[in-house]
Design an enzyme around this catalytic site. Structure first.
Site, PDB file in Angstrom:
ATOM      1  N   ARG A 193      -0.790  -0.834  -8.575  1.00 44.25           N
ATOM      2  CA  ARG A 193      -2.484  -0.380  -8.267  1.00 44.25           C
ATOM      3  C   ARG A 193      -2.584   0.957  -8.306  1.00 44.25           C
ATOM      4  NH1 ARG A 193      -3.570  -1.134  -2.336  1.00 44.25           N
ATOM      5  NH2 ARG A 193      -3.999  -3.454  -2.583  1.00 44.25           N
ATOM      6  N   ASP A 235       0.985  -1.003   0.022  1.00 40.91           N
ATOM      7  CA  ASP A 235       0.055  -0.066   0.096  1.00 40.91           C
ATOM      8  C   ASP A 235       0.890   1.492   0.111  1.00 40.91           C
ATOM      9  OD1 ASP A 235      -2.461  -1.273   0.227  1.00 40.91           O
ATOM     10  OD2 ASP A 235      -2.412  -1.155   2.282  1.00 40.91           O
TER      11      ASP A 235
END
Ligand code: FDA
Length: 302
Positions: A179, A129
């Protein structure tokens, strides 16, 4: 409102105050699958039954001690084992500050690479992340370093940061899967677009780079305009549905997740779980004032 909520997401006093209210804790369970790995695995099973993959996230960030960082590392390794034995379709997302980034870059890398190697052995995947801009450079360095050792690790790029186009280029040159999301932290105007329209324009620009790359990347958004732009570009460029995936958050636009999966798109839902849900939940509240008004209305009703 958004800035205030993101500011409060770091305030222990406010957290302790809010945790006294049942409605606050109850609303969190809309976005968090539960406190235990069992709860999370159950949520993965439910998603898988609808043709949706998962990415499990053990909640926690800004770990302050080596003991806690290593404990988090062991827990993530345990999540990979559990995914493997349960034979559910899920990878794992981690935050580097949970694995000790505040305690040193090399220290954090050592903690991460044990997890990445384990994921590699189990043919699974670790998504790193992206946190606040204070960590962007170090996070990308660590991802690229890990990527040289294993292809089972990928990055996250935030469309609101001015630097992201260069970062996408660098990651793609190093065959690192991305992502793409809009970005969820409080950032200064010197580093990030403030207007939604500018972030959205950049999102579309970066999405095109991702789809053109030939790598299996992820488009993470609930914004129907961003999803439509992705579908339209993929069709125009003959990027078939198996070449990328849409990602969304647990508890957000379940209808859209299901619709896309039924249309044959790869869809992955990000499933957070664990005891340390407060900052994650505050970011979700900050994204949508309606979530805050729901809590306030119920607090007033009492
Ligand atoms: P936008 O905020 O414009 O919302 C579009 C629509 O989606 C809204 O109108 C509403 O209908 C719905 N929606 C969005 N958020 C909602 C909420 N909280 N509650 C209810 N409805 C909501 N960020 C980051 O900085 N680092 C990261 O690593 C990640 N990782 C990540 C993984 C995945 C799988 C996703 C989907 C998102 C992230 N994010 C993230 C969060 C991301 O940056 C962003 O804050 C949220 O996805 C919200 O942005 P949207 O693209 O959905 O658009």
């Amino acid at each position: 409102m958004r800035a205030l909520l993101l500011f409060l997401s770091h305030q222990e006093g406010f957290k302790n105050f809010m945790l006294r209210f049942r409605i606050f804790r109850q609303t969190a369970w809309r976005f968090v699958a539960g406190e235990t790995l069992d709860d999370a695995v159950q949520a993965v099973r439910e998603a898988n039954a609808q043709g949706i993959r998962a990415s499990l996230d053990l909640l926690g960030e800004n770990t302050k001690s080596q003991d806690d960082a290593e404990k988090a590392g062991r827990e993530v390794t345990g999540i990979l084992d559990r995914i493997n034995t349960e034979k559910v379709d899920s990878n794992v997302s981690v935050k580097l500050t949970q694995l000790g980034l505040d305690l040193g870059t090399d220290y954090c890398y050592a903690n991460l690479i044990r997890i990445v190697r384990h994921a590699h052995e189990l043919k699974n995947f670790i998504r790193i992340d992206m946190e606040g801009s204070h960590y962007t450079e170090r996070t990308l360095d660590i991802v690229l370093r890990a990527r040289r050792e294993s292809e089972n690790v990928g990055a996250v790029i935030q469309a609101y940061l001015y630097r992201s186009e260069d970062d996408v280029r660098l990651l793609l040159e190093n065959a690192t899967r991305i992502r793409l999301c809009k970005g969820a932290y409080l950032e200064p105007e010197s580093l990030a677009f403030k207007k939604k329209s500018r972030t959205d324009e950049n999102f579309v620009r970066l999405m095109k780079m991702l789809l053109d790359s030939g790598l299996y990347n992820a488009i993470a958004t609930h914004d129907e305009a961003m999803i439509a732009a992705t579908r339209e570009y993929a069709d125009r460029k003959n990027v078939t549905k198996d070449k990328f995936e849409f990602q969304m958050l647990y508890g957000v636009r379940r209808d859209l997740q299901l619709l896309l999966a039924q249309e044959g798109y790869n869809v992955r839902v990000y499933i957070p779980f664990g005891l340390r849900w407060y900052p994650y939940f505050m970011r979700r509240l900050a994204e949508r004032p309606a979530n805050v008004f729901f809590i306030l209305r119920n607090l007033i009703k009492g």
